[in-house]
Every structure is written in C-alpha cells, then in structure tokens.
Scaffold this motif. Structure first.
Motif, PDB file in Angstrom:
ATOM      1  N   PHE A   1       0.996  -1.333  -0.044  1.00 18.50           N
ATOM      2  CA  PHE A   1       0.032   0.106  -0.045  1.00 18.50           C
ATOM      3  C   PHE A   1       0.728   1.324   0.013  1.00 18.50           C
ATOM      4  CE2 PHE A   1      -2.301  -3.267   2.498  1.00 18.50           C
ATOM      5  CZ  PHE A   1      -3.348  -3.601   1.714  1.00 18.50           C
ATOM      6  N   GLN A   2       0.202   2.337  -0.464  1.00 15.49           N
ATOM      7  CA  GLN A   2       0.556   3.621  -0.239  1.00 15.49           C
ATOM      8  C   GLN A   2      -0.282   4.642   0.498  1.00 15.49           C
ATOM      9  OE1 GLN A   2       1.317   6.089  -3.978  1.00 15.49           O
ATOM     10  NE2 GLN A   2       3.352   6.460  -3.368  1.00 15.49           N
ATOM     11  N   VAL A   3       0.316   5.287   1.412  1.00 16.74           N
ATOM     12  CA  VAL A   3      -0.373   6.201   2.244  1.00 16.74           C
ATOM     13  C   VAL A   3      -0.240   7.576   1.975  1.00 16.74           C
ATOM     14  CG1 VAL A   3      -1.238   6.777   4.479  1.00 16.74           C
ATOM     15  CG2 VAL A   3      -0.865   4.371   3.907  1.00 16.74           C
ATOM     16  N   ARG A   4      -1.058   8.702   1.662  1.00 12.15           N
ATOM     17  CA  ARG A   4      -0.613   9.781   1.580  1.00 12.15           C
ATOM     18  C   ARG A   4      -1.747  10.732   2.609  1.00 12.15           C
ATOM     19  NH1 ARG A   4      -2.874  12.069  -4.266  1.00 12.15           N
ATOM     20  NH2 ARG A   4      -5.033  12.043  -3.925  1.00 12.15           N
ATOM     21  N   TYR A   5      -1.180  11.772   3.308  1.00 14.68           N
ATOM     22  CA  TYR A   5      -1.818  12.507   4.202  1.00 14.68           C
ATOM     23  C   TYR A   5      -1.438  13.980   4.047  1.00 14.68           C
ATOM     24  CZ  TYR A   5       2.110  11.831   6.973  1.00 14.68           C
ATOM     25  OH  TYR A   5       3.857  12.047   7.346  1.00 14.68           O
ATOM     26  N   ARG A   6      -2.324  14.915   4.521  1.00 13.37           N
ATOM     27  CA  ARG A   6      -1.904  16.429   4.757  1.00 13.37           C
ATOM     28  C   ARG A   6      -2.872  16.849   5.563  1.00 13.37           C
ATOM     29  NH1 ARG A   6      -5.850  19.458   2.405  1.00 13.37           N
ATOM     30  NH2 ARG A   6      -7.357  18.500   0.928  1.00 13.37           N
ATOM     31  N   PRO A   7      -2.445  18.090   6.477  1.00 13.16           N
ATOM     32  CA  PRO A   7      -3.364  19.004   7.119  1.00 13.16           C
ATOM     33  C   PRO A   7      -4.296  19.564   6.310  1.00 13.16           C
ATOM     34  CG  PRO A   7      -1.152  19.611   7.340  1.00 13.16           C
ATOM     35  CD  PRO A   7      -1.181  18.402   6.531  1.00 13.16           C
ATOM     36  N   GLU A   8      -5.398  20.064   6.944  1.00  8.24           N
ATOM     37  CA  GLU A   8      -6.478  20.662   5.879  1.00  8.24           C
ATOM     38  C   GLU A   8      -5.838  21.999   5.296  1.00  8.24           C
ATOM     39  OE1 GLU A   8     -10.395  20.719   7.742  1.00  8.24           O
ATOM     40  OE2 GLU A   8     -10.860  18.832   6.772  1.00  8.24           O
TER      41      GLU A   8
ATOM     42  N   ARG B   1      -3.940   3.693  -1.260  1.00  6.12           N
ATOM     43  CA  ARG B   1      -4.095   2.679  -2.512  1.00  6.12           C
ATOM     44  C   ARG B   1      -3.294   1.565  -2.407  1.00  6.12           C
ATOM     45  NH1 ARG B   1      -1.112   6.135  -7.629  1.00  6.12           N
ATOM     46  NH2 ARG B   1       0.868   6.317  -6.712  1.00  6.12           N
ATOM     47  N   ALA B   2      -3.587   0.589  -3.223  1.00  4.82           N
ATOM     48  CA  ALA B   2      -2.932  -0.522  -3.196  1.00  4.82           C
ATOM     49  C   ALA B   2      -2.364  -1.191  -4.653  1.00  4.82           C
ATOM     50  CB  ALA B   2      -4.051  -1.567  -2.954  1.00  4.82           C
ATOM     51  N   GLN B   3      -1.430  -2.016  -4.614  1.00  2.00           N
ATOM     52  CA  GLN B   3      -0.707  -2.546  -5.765  1.00  2.00           C
ATOM     53  C   GLN B   3      -0.620  -4.028  -5.359  1.00  2.00           C
ATOM     54  OE1 GLN B   3       3.078  -1.259  -7.253  1.00  2.00           O
ATOM     55  NE2 GLN B   3       2.369  -1.409  -9.238  1.00  2.00           N
ATOM     56  N   GLU B   4      -0.279  -5.014  -6.356  1.00  2.00           N
ATOM     57  CA  GLU B   4       0.149  -6.291  -6.314  1.00  2.00           C
ATOM     58  C   GLU B   4       1.353  -6.285  -5.474  1.00  2.00           C
ATOM     59  OE1 GLU B   4       1.598 -10.141  -7.074  1.00  2.00           O
ATOM     60  OE2 GLU B   4       2.270  -8.321  -7.928  1.00  2.00           O
TER      61      GLU B   4
ATOM     62  N   PHE C   1       0.368  16.526  -0.318  1.00  2.00           N
ATOM     63  CA  PHE C   1       0.450  15.479   0.503  1.00  2.00           C
ATOM     64  C   PHE C   1       1.780  14.915   0.925  1.00  2.00           C
ATOM     65  CE2 PHE C   1      -3.743  15.341  -1.407  1.00  2.00           C
ATOM     66  CZ  PHE C   1      -4.651  14.980  -0.499  1.00  2.00           C
ATOM     67  N   THR C   2       1.996  14.429   1.988  1.00  2.00           N
ATOM     68  CA  THR C   2       3.114  13.480   2.205  1.00  2.00           C
ATOM     69  C   THR C   2       2.677  12.153   2.179  1.00  2.00           C
ATOM     70  OG1 THR C   2       3.774  15.227   3.944  1.00  2.00           O
ATOM     71  CG2 THR C   2       4.631  13.090   4.170  1.00  2.00           C
ATOM     72  N   GLU C   3       3.636  11.468   1.337  1.00  2.00           N
ATOM     73  CA  GLU C   3       3.273  10.021   0.908  1.00  2.00           C
ATOM     74  C   GLU C   3       4.159   9.061   1.684  1.00  2.00           C
ATOM     75  OE1 GLU C   3       3.510   9.738  -3.257  1.00  2.00           O
ATOM     76  OE2 GLU C   3       1.935  11.053  -3.730  1.00  2.00           O
ATOM     77  N   VAL C   4       3.697   7.895   1.856  1.00  2.00           N
ATOM     78  CA  VAL C   4       4.595   6.683   2.684  1.00  2.00           C
ATOM     79  C   VAL C   4       4.285   5.638   1.602  1.00  2.00           C
ATOM     80  CG1 VAL C   4       4.854   5.550   4.956  1.00  2.00           C
ATOM     81  CG2 VAL C   4       4.074   7.717   4.777  1.00  2.00           C
ATOM     82  N   ASP C   5       5.724   4.958   1.174  1.00  2.00           N
ATOM     83  CA  ASP C   5       5.507   3.814   0.446  1.00  2.00           C
ATOM     84  C   ASP C   5       6.062   2.731   0.996  1.00  2.00           C
ATOM     85  OD1 ASP C   5       5.071   5.844  -1.808  1.00  2.00           O
ATOM     86  OD2 ASP C   5       6.978   5.925  -2.117  1.00  2.00           O
ATOM     87  N   GLN C   6       5.646   1.425   0.267  1.00  2.00           N
ATOM     88  CA  GLN C   6       5.946   0.215   0.652  1.00  2.00           C
ATOM     89  C   GLN C   6       5.446  -0.077   1.922  1.00  2.00           C
ATOM     90  OE1 GLN C   6       7.181  -1.988  -1.325  1.00  2.00           O
ATOM     91  NE2 GLN C   6       7.657  -0.139  -2.886  1.00  2.00           N
ATOM     92  N   VAL C   7       4.045   0.135   2.104  1.00  2.00           N
ATOM     93  CA  VAL C   7       3.396  -0.310   3.524  1.00  2.00           C
ATOM     94  C   VAL C   7       2.920  -1.734   3.404  1.00  2.00           C
ATOM     95  CG1 VAL C   7       1.627   0.271   5.339  1.00  2.00           C
ATOM     96  CG2 VAL C   7       2.990   2.021   4.089  1.00  2.00           C
TER      97      VAL C   7
ATOM     98  N   TRP D   1      -2.031  -1.067   8.565  1.00  2.00           N
ATOM     99  CA  TRP D   1      -2.412   0.104   9.602  1.00  2.00           C
ATOM    100  C   TRP D   1      -1.056   0.903   9.274  1.00  2.00           C
ATOM    101  CZ3 TRP D   1       1.605   0.160  13.066  1.00  2.00           C
ATOM    102  CH2 TRP D   1       2.269  -1.061  13.206  1.00  2.00           C
ATOM    103  N   LEU D   2      -0.928   2.149   9.736  1.00  2.00           N
ATOM    104  CA  LEU D   2       0.374   3.233   9.774  1.00  2.00           C
ATOM    105  C   LEU D   2       0.002   4.069  10.849  1.00  2.00           C
ATOM    106  CD1 LEU D   2       2.617   3.865   8.415  1.00  2.00           C
ATOM    107  CD2 LEU D   2       1.313   5.407   7.047  1.00  2.00           C
ATOM    108  N   ASP D   3       1.131   4.262  11.434  1.00  2.00           N
ATOM    109  CA  ASP D   3       1.382   5.526  12.537  1.00  2.00           C
ATOM    110  C   ASP D   3       1.899   6.815  11.769  1.00  2.00           C
ATOM    111  OD1 ASP D   3      -0.194   4.146  14.566  1.00  2.00           O
ATOM    112  OD2 ASP D   3       1.735   3.649  15.521  1.00  2.00           O
ATOM    113  N   ILE D   4       1.255   7.588  11.730  1.00  2.00           N
ATOM    114  CA  ILE D   4       1.525   8.968  11.295  1.00  2.00           C
ATOM    115  C   ILE D   4       2.336   9.732  12.586  1.00  2.00           C
ATOM    116  CG2 ILE D   4       1.226  11.263  10.344  1.00  2.00           C
ATOM    117  CD1 ILE D   4      -1.213   9.940   9.064  1.00  2.00           C
TER     118      ILE D   4
END
Length: 471
Positions: A266-273, A305-308, A278-284, A288-291
């Motif tokens: 998975f890949q996670v992206r987040y941002r304050p409003e 989002r996800a990938q094989e 966005f800040t992206e975190v790869d290879q999850v 779950w993920l702790d920011i």
C-alpha cells in the motif's frame, strides 16, 4: 558508343510465409465495417435537413389527398401494424434538424394505396475506440473499456476479440455494453482456467453502425500486467492518547481481492487541511500506519491505494478521503488560552473539536454521549479550574462574614453587661437603723497574734459589690 550499364532492378522485400500467416491470423475473426443497407434506405446525419416527395408527379395536378405516416425503427414493412403516427397531408414532407429518433420508415398514401415508402436512417459514424484493459485480481475476468465523447446512436454495436499472440487459434469474441452514466463501453472477457499470466494476448475492438465502422488499434497485454486492484476500504483515522503529533490509520482489503493467496502493498498519503500538498509513505505491507509528524490540533485528510505485492500491474485508485484530528490536551489549552472556549480562532477557518461533555451542561452532555462532534460556536465555556477557585473564594468569604457577625454580637453583648454594672455602682445597700452590737474597741485587740485559721474562700476581684457593700 557504349551506353551506361543497365540499372539493376530494385529488389522487393519478400515476406516469409510464416509472417503472412501471422498477419492473417491476427486480422482473422475481427471484420469491422458498416452494415449493409437496403436499396430503399436513406442515410442522413443528425442535424441535417431533408425533404421527402411522393413518387407520382401526376397527383400534383389532381385533387387526390396525400397523407404521410411514420413507422418507428423496428417496423418490418409498411402497414405492418407497428407504432405508426400520422404526420401531415401534402405531396411534400419537410424534415428539419434530424435526430436519432427520426429514424424509421416514411410512407405516403393516397386513397388507401402506398405511393412511396422509404427507410430513413439517422446515424453518425462511430468514434474510434481507444481501449484499456484491467483485472481486479488474479482470479477475476478481464475488463476492457473505452470512453465516448458523445452518446452513440441506438444502432451502434461494439465488439471485442481476444486471442493469444502468435498462436493459430480462434479469437474469443465478446459483445460490449454501453453505460450512459459513465459514458463508456465495457467488455468482460472470461479468462480460461490455467491460463499463463505472462503470455501475451492480442485485444482487438470494432464499433459499427449504419453510417460506418471504426476499428481500434490492437493492444498487446498480459494477464499479470493488467492487474489493477480496487481501492482499499474502511479507511479510518484515530488519535493516540497523550500523543498530540500522532495518528493511527487503519484500512481493509477490497472485497474483490482475496488475501489468503495473494497480498497487496500500500501507499498512504496525508495532509493537514490547510495544506494543499500530500506527504506520501510507500511500501506499507500492513493494513495500518502510524503517522508521527501530524500537526497539533489540526484535522488531517488521509487516502490509501494498493498494488500487487510484487509490483505487477498498476496502482489502484485512491480510496475515499478519511479525516482525523490528533489528541488534544485540554489542560494545556486552558493554560495557554485562558477561559476555555469551543471556538478556536485560526487563520484557516473554523474547525471542529471534540470536547468533554461535562463542560457544556446536561444538554450538551446528552449530545456528546452519542459520539457527536461539538462544532465551533461563539458561546464561551468556563474552565472547571476557574469554577473551583470561584467556589472556594465564595465559601471563604461566607465563613469570614459569619465570623465577623458573631464577633460583633459578642462585643455588643459584653458592652451591655459593662454598662449595667456601671449603673449599679451609685446605689447604697440598706442597713438597719439599730447598729449591730459589737464589742467595745477596748475589748477588741488591734492585732491578732495568732489568728484562727479560716476556711479558704475564693475572692472575686471583679465583683465590686463585695468591696463596696460596707460603705
């Protein structure tokens, strides 16, 4: 005189028999062209104008009545009893700004006899398909689709063929459906069991109607290369207690992907409003993920989002946005901001903050008990510490006031007693007229050398009547 040497004839490239066979195999099974039109069919495009005239010109000089009738598309022949409607009477029928709905058979009658009948087809050549294929998981069918700029005419047909590359075999033919809401054609192709995910496949498409046909460019794909999972679901963002800069993000696999046999990363992206990037975190590899670098007190937007797992295929679409706010220390906010208020003045607009229900009374406590978020408002709320200080000060003031009143009453009562005793000092005690008998002075010694012991009596110095009674 000898002329120039003869020029050698250019050699034409010879195509090998195997290459010609491959071309024939690739092109076989996907004819793409307009459907054959009957001789009595007239083809027109939408928006054009045309005029229909009855065939017998002699009727123009007679008083015979001519009427025009229209049978909607699908009627087999004139007078077949289909959906017919009367248009008008006259030898000429003008048609303006043709539409797809104007297609059908037009007939003119006179005295119950058909004078002329023709079929009008309002069509526009189809758009060239630009197909793209994807597969939701290893055990799902292949879906191929392409978008349309305009809605196709009712008689448009779309077909797709799929076959293995460089193999002499019949192609799998599949009819495609048009979805008006998404404005695209979609074709579903079943994958035979045991198919090799690494073998190349050739995908061909063709769209036809009465006005023409259009073939798409052949597309070479592999089953593993077209993998595109669905977005992750159930994305949640939760604060961590006593961690004002951390958020816990959780999500789940999509229902179309079975994690018992194949995994996703998975890949996670987040941002304050307030921020736009966005800040992206790869290879999850977990769900779950702790920011750890969240902004204090700010609501954050998170997507996944996800990938094989081995990187085959492409990434899924981003999931729906999920929001969450880090943990807030109410004591720290009270000390920094003074009296606590449910409205935080910020440069980026009003935010929503979850507050403890005991700060808002019984009515707000009932709302907060249901898990609602207390919106920012202009109503201020007193801090519980200020309430404790004010209550303690009030109680101390009451105690001090009661002590002063009691002291004042005691002082006043003592003053009254002293005033009564002062008035009694001017009065004399009544004595009998006959003096008491007492021994003569000569008989009474002036000093007693050995006085008899008397019982000890307490002497009240404060009792003035004791000293003034004999005067």
């Amino acid at each position: 005189m000898a002329g120039p040497p003869p020029t050698a004839a250019p050699r034409r490239p010879l195509l090998s028999l195997s290459f010609l066979l491959l071309l024939l195999i690739t092109a076989a099974g996907r004819p793409c062209g307009p459907a054959a039109l009957s001789p009595d069919t007239v083809l027109r495009r939408p928006g054009e104008n045309m005029t229909l005239t009855c065939r017998d010109e002699e009727l123009a000089d007679t008083n015979a009545t001519v009427s025009w009738w229209h049978e909607e598309r699908g009627a087999a022949a004139p007078m077949a009893g289909g959906h017919r409607r009367h248009l008008l009477e006259g030898n000429v029928l003008p048609l303006r700004r043709l539409r797809y709905e104007d297609s059908g058979r037009y007939s003119c009658f006179s005295g119950g006899r058909v004078l002329r009948s023709l079929r009008l087809l309002v069509e526009e050549p189809p758009e060239t398909p630009r197909v793209s294929c994807y597969r939701r998981s290893h055990d799902k069918d292949v879906l191929c689709e392409w978008s349309q700029r305009a809605k196709p005419s009712p008689g448009t047909r779309a077909m797709l063929w799929m076959k293995r590359r460089f193999v002499a075999e019949n192609a799998t033919e599949q009819r495609c459906r048009y979805f008006s809401k998404a404005q695209k054609f979609v074709c579903r192709v079943k994958v035979p069991p045991g198919a090799d995910d690494t073998k190349s496949l050739v995908v061909s498409t063709c769209v036809t109607n009465g006005a023409g046909g259009s073939a798409g460019e052949d597309k070479i794909i592999t089953l593993s290369g077209v993998l595109k999972p669905d977005p992750p679901v159930n994305v949640t963002v939760e604060p961590l207690e006593k961690a004002p800069q951390r958020l816990r993000v959780n999500w789940s696999y999509p229902s179309s992907w079975d994690p018992r046999f194949y995994w996703l990363h998975f890949q996670v992206r987040y941002r304050p409003e307030p921020a736009r990037t966005f800040t992206e975190v790869d290879q999850v590899t977990t769900t779950w993920l702790d920011i750890r670098d969240a902004w204090r007190g700010m609501r954050h937007v998170v997507q996944v989002r996800a990938q094989e797992e081995f990187g085959h295929g492409s990434w899924s679409e981003w999931s729906r946005e999920a929001v969450g706010t880090p943990w807030i220390d109410l004591k720290e906010l009270t000390s920094e901001m003074g009296p606590f208020s449910s409205q935080f003045p910020m440069d980026y607009g009003t935010r929503e903050v979850t507050l403890p229900p005991e700060l808002f009374g019984d009515a707000a406590a009932d709302r907060a008990a249901g898990g609602t978020v207390v919106e920012a408002s202009a109503r201020s709320v007193t801090s519980p510490y200020a309430l404790v200080v004010a209550g303690g000060s009030l109680i101390l003031g009451i105690i001090l006031f009661v002590a002063i009143v009691v002291r004042y009453r005691q002082t006043r009562q003592l003053g009254r007693q002293r005033g009564a005793k002062a008035e009694g000092e001017g009065q004399h005690t009544l004595v009998p007229l006959s003096p008491p008998r007492s021994p003569p002075l000569s008989d009474t010694p002036l000093l007693s050398l050995s006085p008899e012991p008397q019982p000890s009596r307490g002497l009240h110095v404060t009792n003035l009547d004791y000293f003034l009674a004999g005067q």
